[in-house]
Design an enzyme around this catalytic site. Structure first.
Site, mmCIF file in Angstrom:
data_model
loop_
_atom_site.group_PDB
_atom_site.id
_atom_site.type_symbol
_atom_site.label_atom_id
_atom_site.label_comp_id
_atom_site.label_asym_id
_atom_site.label_seq_id
_atom_site.Cartn_x
_atom_site.Cartn_y
_atom_site.Cartn_z
ATOM 1 N N VAL A 20 0.842 -1.203 0.000
ATOM 2 C CA VAL A 20 0.000 0.000 0.000
ATOM 3 C C VAL A 20 0.878 1.253 0.000
ATOM 4 O O VAL A 20 0.618 2.217 -0.713
ATOM 5 C CB VAL A 20 -0.923 0.002 1.236
ATOM 6 C CG1 VAL A 20 -1.604 1.353 1.400
ATOM 7 C CG2 VAL A 20 -1.959 -1.089 1.102
ATOM 8 N N ALA A 21 1.937 1.212 0.807
ATOM 9 C CA ALA A 21 2.777 2.401 0.910
ATOM 10 C C ALA A 21 3.584 2.643 -0.357
ATOM 11 O O ALA A 21 3.757 3.773 -0.789
ATOM 12 C CB ALA A 21 3.712 2.249 2.097
ATOM 13 N N ILE B 135 3.162 1.390 -3.604
ATOM 14 C CA ILE B 135 2.545 1.521 -4.936
ATOM 15 C C ILE B 135 2.082 2.963 -5.124
ATOM 16 O O ILE B 135 1.287 3.466 -4.337
ATOM 17 C CB ILE B 135 1.356 0.550 -5.085
ATOM 18 C CG1 ILE B 135 1.869 -0.884 -5.110
ATOM 19 C CG2 ILE B 135 0.569 0.841 -6.359
ATOM 20 C CD1 ILE B 135 0.783 -1.935 -5.130
ATOM 21 N N GLU C 165 -0.112 4.599 -6.441
ATOM 22 C CA GLU C 165 -1.401 4.650 -7.134
ATOM 23 C C GLU C 165 -1.953 6.080 -7.187
ATOM 24 O O GLU C 165 -2.779 6.404 -8.015
ATOM 25 C CB GLU C 165 -2.408 3.681 -6.490
ATOM 26 C CG GLU C 165 -2.986 4.094 -5.144
ATOM 27 C CD GLU C 165 -1.991 3.984 -3.991
ATOM 28 O OE1 GLU C 165 -1.078 3.154 -4.107
ATOM 29 O OE2 GLU C 165 -2.117 4.734 -3.010
ATOM 30 N N ASP D 102 -1.914 37.153 -33.426
ATOM 31 C CA ASP D 102 -2.566 38.248 -34.139
ATOM 32 C C ASP D 102 -1.919 39.551 -33.716
ATOM 33 O O ASP D 102 -1.206 39.589 -32.731
ATOM 34 C CB ASP D 102 -4.022 38.360 -33.685
ATOM 35 C CG ASP D 102 -4.894 37.334 -34.331
ATOM 36 O OD1 ASP D 102 -4.475 36.809 -35.355
ATOM 37 O OD2 ASP D 102 -5.986 37.085 -33.788
ATOM 38 N N ASN E 171 4.188 6.519 5.172
ATOM 39 C CA ASN E 171 3.532 6.760 3.889
ATOM 40 C C ASN E 171 2.537 7.918 4.003
ATOM 41 O O ASN E 171 2.471 8.802 3.149
ATOM 42 C CB ASN E 171 2.799 5.491 3.447
ATOM 43 C CG ASN E 171 2.124 5.669 2.111
ATOM 44 O OD1 ASN E 171 2.764 6.095 1.168
ATOM 45 N ND2 ASN E 171 0.841 5.373 2.036
ATOM 46 N N ASP F 52 3.740 11.307 1.923
ATOM 47 C CA ASP F 52 3.115 11.486 0.608
ATOM 48 C C ASP F 52 2.127 12.639 0.567
ATOM 49 O O ASP F 52 1.998 13.324 -0.419
ATOM 50 C CB ASP F 52 2.360 10.209 0.188
ATOM 51 C CG ASP F 52 3.322 9.200 -0.408
ATOM 52 O OD1 ASP F 52 4.526 9.430 -0.259
ATOM 53 O OD2 ASP F 52 2.865 8.211 -1.016
#
Ligand code: ATP
Length: 860
Positions: free
Chosen positions: A277-278, A280, A282, A324, A694, A698
């Site tokens: 979980v930590a 990856i 995702e 322009d 994590n 993160d």
């Protein structure tokens, strides 16, 4: 009622309205009854579902199950803590997604269309959502039709209905005869439908249906836009998936090693799943969306409205800005400086003296209206207003002329013809007046000494003045409405008007900035080459002697190969038609250039769509151009494009910083835990520790990195190659060595502490890993600049996040209650000091890498 088979009178009666429009109280009543004129949005996910979605990740689900199993098996406290951490994680994820969604919603609201309606005899602009049945709406080329309407007036009105019928050819609309009941939508020429686009002419109509009652409303379900995924998001999602497999593989091996070493299977399961979980990443694609959406929100404050989110990501890659002139590089504040009446011109109309002739044509041929609500001030295109106001203020102008020469017909200006014509009645004859670009006027004139006229025009143009030419003729019979050939031919040349449009002061600076940033500014204008070159030189677009100016006519003669060869030298395109813009974009793209192209008219849409970043004008732009564009300039200002590019570079940089930081940290975590048993050490961290690290690393520090300010030299380096991978410029290598170093630091701490018999070794490695990651967050703020030079405290959010993490970690180490939960032990001052010292190793190593790279000239 069948609108297309009914007469206008019958429709008026049915809708209880008339050509003057509805009264205010009636509008209020109707909007109460039918609701706002908008298509129902896709059903939004309710907040609770959004929250629940945070748990849909398979690994999280397995972790929850494992926690429950372990809870049942006996370790209730561990299970609870794991659950709490997962919930906090979910809340953080939810808040981030919610913010991103809100930012995107706000952007959508900002780009909502406006329409012109006649209400209570007054023409006003309202938001398209406020239209009600019975409203009279006015249409002109470039508008998007705001609701389903029955046409009341059509002046060569042409509408492209591809969004409804799939047919991209414009359909001519007329008030026309009544149609068959079962006529298909595409054949209903006396109707216009919501969300279709006016490509030419002008007109008016009465609203017969709004919102979901409209034809497009009936099929709205099919038209919901798909969510756009940026190239970077796609690449990262791919990468995350592959990485997940590798991490899962590592976790399986780790599990087996753990079992072989005699660790309890349930503990081992929790450890490996926590690690998965930590580690990856995702959340990466989601964080990119947040960074882009928040970036887009910031860009609105800088007056650039992003319509397509991937544009934020790619803005930083722009190598060419094709702009322009009028309004973008200049202020679009026209003032007539001088006029010149052709000597041989004089109207043969009684009561008009020869010297008044040019004044008369200038005063009559215009497309501007007096605004009764604003002291009769003239409103309209600045060119039009300037010309007519100049005429009105001259001696010899007679205010009665407007009544004496009533307007019978007109052909609106378009930038393909570069002409505008009006027809006025006078003593049984008709005076046809045309104004426009000199070449276009000379083409329709039968009189006029070209040499002498061109000389006069060049004199004006060389000083950067915009030149408008006039011609006219008297005819006996009024031709059919819209008969351009009959009107714009056989005319007599009248004279010239020169006007200035001062450059925007900030544009010059922005052009200089483009050049240092490796971006080539190019001017593409409908104006005369001499005027265009004078302005381009003044602004710094034309500088070196290799820089060339080319006209649309010359461009048309160049073969594709010839254009390929010379395109990088051409800095000014004058008198080009909008269609040629497409060729310019395509040729530049063939040369691997990344092109931002501005446009405002209907015909600019194909080039805007084709450009890598199509840029429409917010003030003067048509709905059609805005629909085609990826970005809208709310202030029509060239300098805003450059600001947006800078912002795009900053956002991309920050995404890279975030990725670099998160991947290195995750890599370090997995390596620490995997390598420990391999080198004969016990598994260093408990599942709670892994999840905690994590969570704190993160979330907040990661987000704070996304808000990092632009690096000092961001506009002094060349644009980023769009093909370069996310791991280019050493990012991949950096992730690996930083991950290895951080893991090594942790493991050495563990090994040494165990070796000297320190019972606190687990708390120590836990602390070292956590603090090392904070240090890494700090150095990740720049890939090239030393932190002390950037200012340690210049990213307040990051400092706040680090301070908070520090305090929490200290609490976990020293608060007895938390000690129990986290299985930690209070460290002695020496141990804590040592941990802090060891944690700075990664920080210093990355700073050293910057030093080495700078010395070796890899970065400057
Ligand atoms: P840019 O393309 O940079 O905005 P521009 O405004 O001069 O420049 P167009 O609007 O396409 O480009 O105009 C092209 C030419 O047509 C002008 O140079 C001018 O001679 C003529 N022109 C512009 N506006 C009008 C008008 N309202 N009526 C008649 N002629 C016009």
């Amino acid at each position: 009622m069948n609108w297309h088979t009914s007469s206008i009178d019958a429709i008026f009666k049915e809708l209880q309205t008339n050509a003057d429009g509805l009264a205010a109280d009636e509008v209020a009543k109707r909007i109460q009854q039918v609701g706002p004129n908008q298509l129902q949005e896709k059903k939004k996910k309710p907040v609770w579902l959004l929250l629940l979605m945070q748990f849909k990740d398979v690994m999280i689900l397995i972790l929850i199950v494992a926690a429950i199993v372990s809870g049942v098996a006996g370790d209730l406290k561990d299970a609870l803590v794991i659950l709490i951490i997962i919930i906090i994680n979910a809340i953080v994820g939810f808040v981030q997604e919610y913010r991103a969604e809100k930012a995107i919603e706000a952007l959508k609201k900002l780009s909502a269309a406006m329409v012109k309606v006649r209400r209570n005899k007054q023409v006003t602009q309202i938001a398209a959502t406020e239209i009600v049945p019975g409203d009279i709406i006015l249409l002109e080329a470039g508008d998007m039709v705001g609701a389903d309407i029955r046409i009341l007036r059509s002046n060569a009105l042409k509408i492209e209905e591809a969004s409804l019928t799939g047919e991209s050819q414009g359909v001519d609309k007329s008030t026309g005869a009544l149609l068959e009941e079962d006529a298909p939508l595409g054949d209903r020429t006396n109707m216009a439908y919501k969300s279709t686009l006016v490509t030419a002419g002008n007109g008016a109509g009465v609203v017969v249906a709004t919102g979901m009652q409209t034809e497009i409303g009936k099929i709205a379900g099919m038209l919901q836009e798909g969510e756009s995924v940026t190239p970077l998001q796609k690449r990262l999602a791919d990468f995350s998936k592959k990485l997940s497999f590798v991490i899962l593989g590592i976790c399986v091996v780790l599990y087996v090693i753990g079992l072989l070493r005699g660790v309890d299977p349930l503990t081992m399961l929790l450890t490996t799943i926590s690690l998965a979980v930590a580690a990856i990443p995702e959340a990466l694609p989601a964080v990119i969306t947040i960074a882009l959406a928040l970036g887009a929100k910031k860009l609105v404050r800088k007056k650039a409205l992003i319509r397509k989110l991937p544009a934020v990501e790619t803005l930083g890659s722009v190598t060419y800005i094709c702009s322009d002139k009028t309004g973008t590089l200049t202020q679009n504040q026209m003032t007539v400086q001088a006029t010149w009446q052709y000597e041989q011109f004089g109207l043969s109309i009684p009561a008009i003296k020869k010297e008044q002739s040019l004044l008369l044509v200038m005063g009559l041929n215009h497309d501007s209206q007096k605004d009764h609500t604003d002291n009769d001030k003239r409103k309209g295109d600045p060119t039009e207003v300037a010309l007519v106001e100049y005429a009105l203020q001259q001696n010899g102008y007679n205010d009665r002329w407007e009544q004496d020469f009533p307007r019978e017909q007109e052909l609106p200006f378009d930038s393909d013809r570069k002409l505008m014509t009006t027809v006025h009645k006078t003593n049984g004859q008709y005076l046809v007046i045309t104004k426009g670009a000199l070449e276009s006027i000379l083409k329709i004139c039968k009189t006029g000494d070209q040499q002498c006229i061109n000389d006069q025009s060049n004199k004006l143009a060389e000083t950067g003045q915009r030149v408008i030419a006039y011609s006219c003729k008297l005819i006996q019979q009024l031709p059919q409405k819209g008969d351009q050939a009959a009107l714009e031919s056989d005319q007599d040349f009248c004279g010239l008007a020169g006007m200035i449009d001062p450059p925007r002061p900030e544009a010059r600076q922005a052009i200089a900035e483009c050049k240092t940033a490796g971006i080539v500014p190019v001017l593409i204008t409908g104006d005369h080459p001499v005027t265009a070159a004078a302005i381009a030189r003044d602004m710094g677009i034309l500088q070196s002697k290799d820089d060339r100016t080319i006209t649309g006519a010359e461009l048309a003669k160049l073969s594709d190969e010839e254009l390929d060869k010379s395109i990088t030298q051409i800095k000014v395109y004058a008198r080009v038609s909008p269609q040629q813009k497409l060729r310019i974009v395509e040729t530049l793209q063939k040369k691997h250039q990344f092109v931002a192209m501005t446009g405002d008219g209907v015909n600019d849409a194909p080039a805007l769509k084709r450009a890598n970043i199509g840029v429409a004008m917010g003030i003067t732009g048509t709905d059609v151009s805005k629909e085609a564009a990826a970005m809208i300039l709310l202030d029509d200002n060239f300098a805003t494009i450059v600001k947006a590019v800078k912002e795009g570079r900053r956002i991309y940089d920050n995404i890279r910083k975030f990725i670099r930081y998160v991947l290195a940290c995750n890599f370090a975590e997995i390596l620490t835990i995997f390598m420990a048993p391999v080198v004969g050490l016990p598994i260093p961290l408990l599942p709670i520790h892994i999840l905690w690290i994590n969570l704190v690393t993160d979330s907040l520090p990661g987000l704070a990195l996304a808000g990092e300010k632009a690096e000092p030299r961001i506009m002094q380096r060349p644009p980023r190659d769009t093909n370069e991978g996310i791991f280019s410029h050493g990012l991949g290598l950096n992730t690996i060595w930083v991950g290895v170093l951080m893991a090594a630091v942790g493991l050495v701490t563990q090994a040494w502490a165990i070796h000297i018999g320190d019972a606190h070794w687990q708390t120590m490695i836990f602390t070292v890993l956590c603090f090392s990651q904070m240090g890494h967050a700090l150095v990740s703020r720049s890939e090239s600049e030393y932190i002390f030079r950037l200012g340690v405290f210049s990213n307040r959010n990051l400092i706040g996040a680090i301070a908070l993490t520090f305090i929490l970690q200290i609490a976990i180490i020293y608060m007895p209650a938390l000690n129990k939960i986290f299985n930690t032990a209070p460290l002695t001052i020496t141990e804590l000091g040592l941990c802090l010292l060891i944690s700075t190793i990664t920080f210093h190593a990355v700073e050293l890498e910057k030093f080495i790279k700078r010395r070796s000239g890899k970065i400057n």
